[in-house]
Design a protein around this motif. Sequence first.
Motif, PDB file in Angstrom:
ATOM      1  N   ALA A 194       0.818  -1.211   0.000  1.00  0.00           N
ATOM      2  CA  ALA A 194       0.000   0.000   0.000  1.00  0.00           C
ATOM      3  C   ALA A 194       0.851   1.259   0.000  1.00  0.00           C
ATOM      4  CB  ALA A 194      -0.935   0.001   1.210  1.00  0.00           C
ATOM      5  N   MET A 195       2.053   1.180   0.576  1.00  0.00           N
ATOM      6  CA  MET A 195       2.917   2.351   0.686  1.00  0.00           C
ATOM      7  C   MET A 195       4.006   2.370  -0.375  1.00  0.00           C
ATOM      8  SD  MET A 195       3.361   2.513   4.852  1.00  0.00           S
ATOM      9  CE  MET A 195       4.115   4.140   4.800  1.00  0.00           C
ATOM     10  N   ARG A 196       4.036   1.362  -1.236  1.00  0.00           N
ATOM     11  CA  ARG A 196       5.102   1.280  -2.231  1.00  0.00           C
ATOM     12  C   ARG A 196       5.126   2.514  -3.119  1.00  0.00           C
ATOM     13  NH1 ARG A 196       7.760  -3.121  -2.662  1.00  0.00           N
ATOM     14  NH2 ARG A 196       6.009  -4.402  -1.919  1.00  0.00           N
ATOM     15  N   GLY A 197       6.318   2.981  -3.427  1.00  0.00           N
ATOM     16  CA  GLY A 197       6.481   4.190  -4.234  1.00  0.00           C
ATOM     17  C   GLY A 197       6.960   5.367  -3.417  1.00  0.00           C
ATOM     18  N   ALA A 198       6.777   5.307  -2.091  1.00  0.00           N
ATOM     19  CA  ALA A 198       7.274   6.378  -1.228  1.00  0.00           C
ATOM     20  C   ALA A 198       8.792   6.302  -1.138  1.00  0.00           C
ATOM     21  CB  ALA A 198       6.663   6.268   0.161  1.00  0.00           C
ATOM     22  N   ARG A 199       9.420   7.441  -1.046  1.00  0.00           N
ATOM     23  CA  ARG A 199      10.874   7.455  -0.857  1.00  0.00           C
ATOM     24  C   ARG A 199      11.202   7.032   0.579  1.00  0.00           C
ATOM     25  NH1 ARG A 199      14.771  12.546   0.233  1.00  0.00           N
ATOM     26  NH2 ARG A 199      16.660  11.340   0.637  1.00  0.00           N
ATOM     27  N   TYR A 200      12.254   6.210   0.720  1.00  0.00           N
ATOM     28  CA  TYR A 200      12.660   5.785   2.056  1.00  0.00           C
ATOM     29  C   TYR A 200      14.177   5.618   2.107  1.00  0.00           C
ATOM     30  CZ  TYR A 200      13.229   0.981   0.261  1.00  0.00           C
ATOM     31  OH  TYR A 200      13.628  -0.125  -0.441  1.00  0.00           O
ATOM     32  N   SER A 201      14.700   5.602   3.320  1.00  0.00           N
ATOM     33  CA  SER A 201      16.127   5.382   3.562  1.00  0.00           C
ATOM     34  C   SER A 201      16.293   4.388   4.699  1.00  0.00           C
ATOM     35  CB  SER A 201      16.840   6.689   3.947  1.00  0.00           C
ATOM     36  OG  SER A 201      16.777   7.644   2.932  1.00  0.00           O
ATOM     37  N   ILE A 202      17.475   3.828   4.785  1.00  0.00           N
ATOM     38  CA  ILE A 202      17.889   3.047   5.942  1.00  0.00           C
ATOM     39  C   ILE A 202      19.086   3.748   6.545  1.00  0.00           C
ATOM     40  CG2 ILE A 202      18.698   0.824   6.806  1.00  0.00           C
ATOM     41  CD1 ILE A 202      17.407  -0.446   4.303  1.00  0.00           C
ATOM     42  N   VAL A 203      18.995   4.096   7.821  1.00  0.00           N
ATOM     43  CA  VAL A 203      20.090   4.782   8.487  1.00  0.00           C
ATOM     44  C   VAL A 203      20.559   3.964   9.683  1.00  0.00           C
ATOM     45  CG1 VAL A 203      19.372   7.089   7.751  1.00  0.00           C
ATOM     46  CG2 VAL A 203      18.540   6.164   9.930  1.00  0.00           C
ATOM     47  N   ASN A 204      21.811   4.146  10.023  1.00  0.00           N
ATOM     48  CA  ASN A 204      22.409   3.513  11.188  1.00  0.00           C
ATOM     49  C   ASN A 204      22.679   4.603  12.224  1.00  0.00           C
ATOM     50  OD1 ASN A 204      24.064   2.079  13.025  1.00  0.00           O
ATOM     51  ND2 ASN A 204      24.879   0.793  11.384  1.00  0.00           N
ATOM     52  N   ILE A 205      22.338   4.335  13.470  1.00  0.00           N
ATOM     53  CA  ILE A 205      22.635   5.257  14.568  1.00  0.00           C
ATOM     54  C   ILE A 205      23.653   4.583  15.476  1.00  0.00           C
ATOM     55  CG2 ILE A 205      21.700   6.523  16.544  1.00  0.00           C
ATOM     56  CD1 ILE A 205      19.024   6.626  15.072  1.00  0.00           C
ATOM     57  N   TRP A 206      24.836   5.164  15.578  1.00  0.00           N
ATOM     58  CA  TRP A 206      25.964   4.568  16.294  1.00  0.00           C
ATOM     59  C   TRP A 206      26.272   5.403  17.529  1.00  0.00           C
ATOM     60  CZ3 TRP A 206      30.946   5.394  17.965  1.00  0.00           C
ATOM     61  CH2 TRP A 206      31.784   4.279  18.115  1.00  0.00           C
ATOM     62  N   ARG A 207      26.386   4.753  18.688  1.00  0.00           N
ATOM     63  CA  ARG A 207      26.573   5.462  19.946  1.00  0.00           C
ATOM     64  C   ARG A 207      27.528   4.686  20.855  1.00  0.00           C
ATOM     65  NH1 ARG A 207      23.178   8.807  22.955  1.00  0.00           N
ATOM     66  NH2 ARG A 207      21.469   8.489  21.499  1.00  0.00           N
ATOM     67  N   SER A 208      28.385   5.433  21.564  1.00  0.00           N
ATOM     68  CA  SER A 208      29.174   4.838  22.637  1.00  0.00           C
ATOM     69  C   SER A 208      28.258   4.591  23.828  1.00  0.00           C
ATOM     70  CB  SER A 208      30.307   5.778  23.060  1.00  0.00           C
ATOM     71  OG  SER A 208      30.902   5.312  24.255  1.00  0.00           O
ATOM     72  N   ILE A 209      28.418   3.445  24.495  1.00  0.00           N
ATOM     73  CA  ILE A 209      27.580   3.155  25.656  1.00  0.00           C
ATOM     74  C   ILE A 209      28.412   3.025  26.930  1.00  0.00           C
ATOM     75  CG2 ILE A 209      25.753   2.085  24.315  1.00  0.00           C
ATOM     76  CD1 ILE A 209      26.872  -0.651  25.082  1.00  0.00           C
ATOM     77  N   LYS A 210      29.699   3.394  26.845  1.00  0.00           N
ATOM     78  CA  LYS A 210      30.556   3.265  28.021  1.00  0.00           C
ATOM     79  C   LYS A 210      31.173   4.583  28.439  1.00  0.00           C
ATOM     80  CE  LYS A 210      34.255   0.401  29.930  1.00  0.00           C
ATOM     81  NZ  LYS A 210      35.200  -0.712  29.663  1.00  0.00           N
ATOM     82  N   GLY A 211      31.647   5.356  27.501  1.00  0.00           N
ATOM     83  CA  GLY A 211      32.319   6.614  27.787  1.00  0.00           C
ATOM     84  C   GLY A 211      33.009   7.083  26.534  1.00  0.00           C
ATOM     85  N   PRO A 212      33.855   8.111  26.616  1.00  0.00           N
ATOM     86  CA  PRO A 212      34.545   8.601  25.418  1.00  0.00           C
ATOM     87  C   PRO A 212      35.318   7.492  24.705  1.00  0.00           C
ATOM     88  CG  PRO A 212      34.864  10.097  27.268  1.00  0.00           C
ATOM     89  CD  PRO A 212      34.215   8.861  27.826  1.00  0.00           C
ATOM     90  N   VAL A 213      35.139   7.396  23.394  1.00  0.00           N
ATOM     91  CA  VAL A 213      35.824   6.369  22.601  1.00  0.00           C
ATOM     92  C   VAL A 213      37.229   6.858  22.276  1.00  0.00           C
ATOM     93  CG1 VAL A 213      35.821   5.068  20.453  1.00  0.00           C
ATOM     94  CG2 VAL A 213      33.662   5.526  21.631  1.00  0.00           C
ATOM     95  N   LEU A 214      38.224   6.162  22.804  1.00  0.00           N
ATOM     96  CA  LEU A 214      39.619   6.542  22.600  1.00  0.00           C
ATOM     97  C   LEU A 214      40.370   5.545  21.729  1.00  0.00           C
ATOM     98  CD1 LEU A 214      40.542   7.547  26.276  1.00  0.00           C
ATOM     99  CD2 LEU A 214      39.758   9.050  24.434  1.00  0.00           C
ATOM    100  N   ASP A 215      40.002   4.268  21.810  1.00  0.00           N
ATOM    101  CA  ASP A 215      40.839   3.246  21.198  1.00  0.00           C
ATOM    102  C   ASP A 215      40.416   2.817  19.803  1.00  0.00           C
ATOM    103  OD1 ASP A 215      38.509   2.050  22.147  1.00  0.00           O
ATOM    104  OD2 ASP A 215      39.494   0.157  22.628  1.00  0.00           O
ATOM    105  N   THR A 216      39.118   2.634  19.560  1.00  0.00           N
ATOM    106  CA  THR A 216      38.658   2.082  18.280  1.00  0.00           C
ATOM    107  C   THR A 216      37.463   2.872  17.764  1.00  0.00           C
ATOM    108  OG1 THR A 216      39.195  -0.057  19.294  1.00  0.00           O
ATOM    109  CG2 THR A 216      38.258  -0.098  17.084  1.00  0.00           C
ATOM    110  N   PRO A 217      37.683   4.083  17.252  1.00  0.00           N
ATOM    111  CA  PRO A 217      36.560   4.888  16.750  1.00  0.00           C
ATOM    112  C   PRO A 217      35.994   4.294  15.463  1.00  0.00           C
ATOM    113  CG  PRO A 217      38.587   6.186  17.049  1.00  0.00           C
ATOM    114  CD  PRO A 217      38.971   4.761  17.089  1.00  0.00           C
TER     115      PRO A 217
END
Length: 313
Positions: A194-217
């Motif tokens: 029913a909704m086919r034809g509408a424009r859509y995207s897939i996005v990723n939301i990336w977040r640190s869950i421990k503290g500032p990321v220092l080692d592996t950004p």
Amino acid sequence: MTTTDTAEARPSGRIGSGDSGEIFLASLDRGYAPSAAHMPYVMARLSYLTPTQERPFQYAYPPPEGTPWESGSYEAREVRIADARFLSTRSSVHAEGFELWDAPSTLRDFTDRDAIVRRYYPEAAELACAATGAKYAYVFDHLVRRREADRAELGFGRSAKGGPAAANGRIHNDYTEESGRRRWDLVLGPAAEAMRGARYSIVNIWRSIKGPVLDTPLAVCDARTVAATDLVSADVHYPKRTGDIYLALHALRHRWSYFSMMDRHEALVFKQYDSQLSGVARFTPHAAFDHPHAPADAPLRESIETRCLVIYE
């Protein structure tokens, strides 16, 4: 300058003749890309797929006995990764393919899957709409990652012992042209037609869950510098299905960025697919990298990535 001098200065890829209306064919990857602002950066190694005639595969769970975790070979290329915190203008999820948001979460404990779905998914949906300008958002997946205690060489992000997901050092994009279209039906189910034809995207939301990321950004590639020929479709085998992602071949034109010391109150939103075929970012390759200046005693990175399908109409 004489006429002869002018002719000799022209590229060897010229076709046609005469003083006007000539056509020039690009025959080399000269590394052309949008001009990068002068900003702090690091030189670090990112894992590119080497050219192959076979379709690569990866296993997201312990593979059958005698089968490797992944096929294909990879080359670690040292690239310049700019600190996008110092961009003179804010990046855009629809132009470069990514943008950083100040978006604190009310959830403190990301070890409880039910709490993530109940409390964090609504936050992620709201953020996805705010970042993209979409009207609706459907959060359909998430993954918590933890850097290995021994800081092993970065790979596909799966533990050989079947443990929790590790940081993924393979340059990839979560969806391809095919799997991006397929995700529409998987997420919307009976409402998809029913909704086919509408424009859509897939996005990723990336977040640190421990503290500032220092080692592996997380490094993200400017979508404007990625050509279709740089992307190679690959299979990801799960226990009950096979997914389809893009891996990336090296190109000099690629422009990489990261956001230094990302903390819990921040979220990086980046585009993984867009049904609009031109004029917007569609694919944003990304990968974790070992920061060359990380303190030896830096806390191990812990993060959550959340995938959302957003609809604009």
